[in-house]
Scaffold this motif. Structure first.
Motif, mmCIF file in Angstrom:
data_model
loop_
_atom_site.group_PDB
_atom_site.id
_atom_site.type_symbol
_atom_site.label_atom_id
_atom_site.label_comp_id
_atom_site.label_asym_id
_atom_site.label_seq_id
_atom_site.Cartn_x
_atom_site.Cartn_y
_atom_site.Cartn_z
ATOM 1 N N ILE A 91 0.927 -1.168 -0.004
ATOM 2 C CA ILE A 91 0.160 0.106 -0.044
ATOM 3 C C ILE A 91 0.652 1.110 -0.090
ATOM 4 C CG2 ILE A 91 -1.805 1.294 1.228
ATOM 5 C CD1 ILE A 91 -2.828 -1.483 0.025
ATOM 6 N N MET A 104 -3.303 10.013 -0.432
ATOM 7 C CA MET A 104 -3.063 8.740 0.104
ATOM 8 C C MET A 104 -3.873 7.926 -0.607
ATOM 9 S SD MET A 104 -0.524 9.268 2.425
ATOM 10 C CE MET A 104 -0.046 10.859 1.722
ATOM 11 N N LEU A 105 -3.513 6.654 -0.925
ATOM 12 C CA LEU A 105 -4.233 5.608 -1.419
ATOM 13 C C LEU A 105 -5.284 5.309 -0.436
ATOM 14 C CD1 LEU A 105 -3.797 3.737 -3.915
ATOM 15 C CD2 LEU A 105 -3.574 1.951 -2.224
ATOM 16 N N ARG A 106 -6.508 4.993 -0.512
ATOM 17 C CA ARG A 106 -7.609 4.819 0.371
ATOM 18 C C ARG A 106 -8.153 3.226 0.107
ATOM 19 N NH1 ARG A 106 -9.523 9.532 2.732
ATOM 20 N NH2 ARG A 106 -8.092 11.339 2.192
ATOM 21 N N MET A 107 -9.064 3.066 1.163
ATOM 22 C CA MET A 107 -9.715 1.604 0.981
ATOM 23 C C MET A 107 -10.340 1.409 -0.251
ATOM 24 S SD MET A 107 -10.797 -0.959 2.698
ATOM 25 C CE MET A 107 -11.421 -0.645 4.503
ATOM 26 N N ASN A 108 -11.113 2.096 -1.194
ATOM 27 C CA ASN A 108 -11.741 1.999 -2.335
ATOM 28 C C ASN A 108 -10.784 1.545 -3.356
ATOM 29 O OD1 ASN A 108 -11.337 4.735 -2.156
ATOM 30 N ND2 ASN A 108 -12.354 5.305 -3.712
ATOM 31 N N ALA A 118 -7.507 0.347 -2.759
ATOM 32 C CA ALA A 118 -6.637 -0.775 -2.593
ATOM 33 C C ALA A 118 -7.116 -2.095 -2.904
ATOM 34 C CB ALA A 118 -6.435 -1.029 -0.992
ATOM 35 N N ARG A 152 -8.337 -5.555 -3.146
ATOM 36 C CA ARG A 152 -9.198 -6.465 -2.347
ATOM 37 C C ARG A 152 -8.460 -7.647 -1.991
ATOM 38 N NH1 ARG A 152 -15.394 -5.476 -4.267
ATOM 39 N NH2 ARG A 152 -15.186 -3.062 -3.905
#
Lengths: 157, 727
Positions: free
Chosen positions: B641, B669-673, B675, B677
């Motif tokens: 990440i 920043m890279l976010r949950m959506n 990243a 899965r």
């Protein structure tokens, strides 16, 4: 300067503060609950997430004068003994690394599950993309939310 | 403002955790010490039992306390080192309470970085644990009047072989503590490990899901003041004027003063505003109207940096590695008609560390010249440095200056520079009051030091005889030569992760130093993060030119390196590499050795309804013997990440000498959506010495991603960052 009554984790606290003081600093430095974190100050990272009447909000961007009389829950108020399904799931999958963003992550996740006990991956994306994790624990957070969701639905059976 | 300040007793009531936190394994001493006594209470003062060595204390009722002596920044070392000691000591992790140490030379070196902790301490800590076990066994043997070889240890109890006689450690500790620790104790065989190599839950995570974990920014002590610092936007300008009175007119502001921050020998001036609350300090700061003289730096821009580096890439540069004769391979070797030469240029920008916990420090220099420090630092042994500034002799530094080691909200190399502690110490020394300095996120992002920028000229040569040559020319600033000349040598740090094991006929690796004024510093995987992207992307370019599958090409050209081959084979299998992908899918691979470990990633991309996503990353890690496999996996997930953020999100760019990105709205920043899965991390099992874990997963992610982009779209990404939606 004024006196404000804050209802935090079902306790009442009276603090003296300037009306524009962000709720974050009131919670941390006046009340002394330091689990809620400062990350950006402009509601971009979610480290300061608390519940306001059950909804996740960014406490760094809410003036203390605007929330009087409303009910605030911080990470310390989620459970007495780490027994909230989200906390349990977080430990189960060993989600945190440095842990700094995790209070905010957990507050966002618990608010999501409160409203939507069986979120899809898309629901998780939507509810959690306001919370930045620099250690890169997204993958485990997603796993933990699904796990907590299972426990919640088992409980309600 | 007259704040409703909490006194120390109320801190403990409100949080209700002094005892509870010790029970789960970390100290509650974010809370400082009572001012009514000069004795500063440190974690070591509260441990119950008899100390056998600085790390291990055992109480007569059998409680085992092991110190976590190096800072925990997410890597799991809070448990990692104590687990190594516990293994050889012959106790279970359930029997152990881990307590965070304070800074002291009795623990040896307490700094962390370079993915070094387990690598460097694996053997010494095993020896320490084993030596401690041996004195406990000797004590039992003496009591029974038998030879130590007639005793065995299980879960904190010594047994006399062939009898029912048993003595628990608690009964032995008093006499064992009087014995000298053997210098060459017998170590366990790997096959007998009960803790090392098994996934164990981290005890520090309990406090990280309930808000009780103490980070530096959480330090609380009576009468605490808060500080923020106004800084020159161009990093190294000098202050010409500011309005201290205006800042002081804000209610709660107590003091305005100049402070100095040292960055690689350069002194940067800032204007500190100190107040009763952090909010008052930030309001006061807004009224400073500071003016700076920054003419000297106004010409610095990312554009000019890029131009300068590209120019330097044309120079010959310094030799780092030469095999065969690369220059000759390009055509001076006789018949040259079939020689093909291809050159590509790669570039990576400055980036920020962006620890989630912004830089901060808390220091209390008291009237009596004793000091209490909360050091959110990767190098917390600051006593001597501070002692010298207070006229305290070195041999009294540890007695007069106490340093707490809070948990770190990320480090990534940034916290190996103690600039925030240096600033906070100056403020507290002037006021003789406890002060917490918090950098704003904007300070944290714009002030550096940054990850270095770099430029790479990559050249391949090959002919019909299958002769292959590769040259990698690196242009970048170096960290270790910022405040001194490099004297014509290649600085040691700049060649990390360039794989000269590839079995090419001619290899040339060269370096040109690009000196400029932008301060740079260790950033997760350091030059591994900038070298591996061009290197492993260009290996892909070579495979493409030679019309070979990129994974098979690597296997062929690394055949003399069995560890690389095994990692590639495992990746090939686990990622189903040879399975044909759909038309709108792409895959990329990269393999990099850095910090003593080998990591390969396979990245999978998919284009759906015009949107590109990264559904899956498969990784294989060979880090030799590991302590906690789940933490190796966690660190690798994290590296993926962190590396993807640097590859896909924002650069720090400079204009007129100032960083243009300041907070997470512009420095994203890279976010949950975004990243992946599905992240699968597989570990190699072998008996190699432990390698690093905190960084080696980072270097291969950007090239694996860029190679997947090429596979999907035919576009070769040679400049980072790039937007995945615009490929």
């Amino acid at each position: 300067m004024a006196s404000y009554k804050l209802n935090i984790n079902s306790k009442e606290y009276t603090i003296e503060a300037e009306p524009q003081t962000p709720l974050l600093w009131a919670i941390r430095d006046e009340v002394g609950l330091t689990g809620t974190k400062y990350g950006c100050g402009i509601a971009q990272c979610g480290a300061c997430t608390v519940h306001l009447n059950g909804n996740p909000v960014r406490s760094c961007s809410l003036p203390v004068s605007a929330i009087v009389g409303q009910s605030i829950t911080t990470i310390e108020g989620l459970s007495e003994d780490n027994s909230h399904p989200v906390q349990k799931a977080w430990l189960d999958v060993q989600a945190p690394q440095c842990g700094y963003c995790q209070s905010g992550q957990i507050m966002s996740a618990s608010a999501l599950l409160e409203k939507n006990p069986s979120p899809s991956d898309e629901d998780i994306d939507q509810a959690m993309s306001g919370n930045v994790c620099r250690c890169g624990t997204y993958h485990r957070i997603r796993k933990a939310i699904h796990l907590a969701s299972k426990e919640i639905s088992n409980e309600s059976k | 403002m007259k704040a409703n300040k909490l006194n120390r007793r109320r801190f403990l009531q409100v949080s209700g955790m002094a005892g509870a936190m010790l029970a789960v394994g970390f100290d509650s001493l974010a809370f400082g010490s009572d001012k009514s006594t000069l004795k500063m209470i440190m974690p070591e003062d509260l441990i119950n039992g008899i100390q056998i060595n600085p790390y291990v204390t055992i109480s007569e009722s059998g409680e085992v306390t092991i110190m976590a002596h190096v800072p925990e920044l997410g890597q799991g070392i809070f448990q990692g080192i104590p687990a190594i000691i516990a293994e050889e000591l012959g106790v279970t992790m359930e029997q152990v309470t881990i307590v965070k140490a304070s800074a002291s030379r009795k623990y040896g070196r307490q700094s962390i970085g370079g993915s070094r902790s387990v690598r460097s301490m694996f053997m010494p800590m095993r020896q320490l644990g084993a030596a401690t076990r041996e004195v406990l066994v000797q004590a039992a043997a003496k009591q029974w009047g038998v030879d130590a070889s007639n005793c065995e240890v299980k879960e904190g109890v010594v047994y006399k072989k062939g009898s029912k006689d048993a003595l628990p450690y608690g009964d032995l500790v008093a006499s064992a503590a009087k014995l000298e620790l053997p210098k060459k104790p017998t170590l366990k065989n790997k096959a007998d490990f009960n803790i090392i190599g098994k996934a164990t839950h981290r005890p520090d995570l309990v406090g990280k899901v309930n808000g009780s974990a103490d980070y530096g920014i959480d330090a609380q002590t009576e009468g605490l003041l808060y500080a923020t610092i106004e800084r020159c936007p161009t990093l190294q300008g000098t202050v010409t004027s500011y309005d201290a009175d205006a800042a002081k007119s804000v209610k709660g502001v107590i003091e305005v003063m100049e402070v100095t921050r040292t960055v690689y020998g350069k002194k940067n001036t800032g204007i500190a505003v100190v107040a009763e609350t952090y909010y008052a300090a930030t309001e006061g700061r807004k009224k400073l109207s500071a003016e700076w003289d920054n003419a000297e730096f106004s010409q610095i821009s990312t554009e000019s940096i890029n131009t300068d580096m590209a120019q330097l890439a044309q120079e010959k540069g310094l030799e780092h590695f030469e095999k065969g004769d690369f220059e000759a391979s390009k055509g001076q070797r006789g018949a040259s008609s079939d020689i093909k030469v291809k050159t590509s240029h790669y570039r990576l920008p400055h980036v920020a560390h962006s620890c989630m916990e912004p830089m901060n420090a808390t220091v209390h220099v008291r009237e009596d010249n004793t000091v209490e420090v909360w050091a959110p630092s990767q190098s917390p042994q600051v006593q001597r440095q501070f002692a010298r500034q207070l006229g305290i002799p070195d041999n009294q530094a540890e007695e007069k200056i106490k340093v707490h080691l809070p948990f770190l909200g990320g480090g990534f190399g940034r916290r190996s520079m103690n600039d925030s502690l240096e600033e906070c110490f100056q403020i507290s020394k002037a006021l003789r009051k406890p002060v917490k300095l918090i950098w704003s996120r904007e300070d944290d992002t714009t002030q550096g030091p940054f990850r270095q920028t770099s430029f790479h000229r990559m050249t391949m040569s090959f002919n019909s005889d299958n002769r292959i040559g590769l040259q990698h020319k690196v242009v970048s600033p170096a960290i270790t030569t910022q405040s001194r000349p490099s004297n014509g040598r290649v600085p040691f740090e700049v060649m990390e992760a360039i794989n000269t094991h590839y079995d090419f006929d001619d290899i040339s690796v060269r370096y040109s130093e690009y000196k400029n004024q932008i301060p740079i510093h260790w950033w997760r995987s350091v030059f591994g993060s900038t070298n591996a992207f061009p290197h492993e992307s260009f290996i892909d370019e070579m495979a493409f030119e030679l019309k070979v599958d990129p994974l098979q090409f690597r296997k062929t050209k690394l055949k003399s390196e069995p560890r690389f081959i095994k990692v590639l084979e495992k990746l090939e299998e686990q990622s189903n590499w040879n399975e044909k992908l759909g038309e709108n899918e792409g895959k990329g691979v990269a393999i990099v050795e850095s910090f003593g470990s080998i990591v390969a990633h396979a990245v999978f991309l998919k284009r759906e309804n015009g949107k590109v996503s990264m559904p899956k990353v498969v990784s294989v890690v060979d880090c030799g013997i590991y302590v906690n496999p789940d933490q190796v996996i966690a660190q690798t997930e994290g590296n993926i990440i962190y590396g993807l953020t640097a590859a896909l999100k924002d650069a720090i760019t400079f204009k007129n000498g100032a960083a243009q990105e300041a907070n997470f709205d512009t420095y994203r920043m890279l976010r949950m959506n975004e990243a992946p899965r599905d992240i699968q991390v597989h570990l190699m099992e072998n008996n190699e010495a432990p390698g690093g874990v905190g960084e080696p997963g980072l270097p291969p992610i950007a090239p694996a991603l860029a190679n997947a982009v090429f596979d999907l779209s035919g576009k070769r990404m040679r400049i980072l960052p790039f937007d995945l939606q615009k490929i």
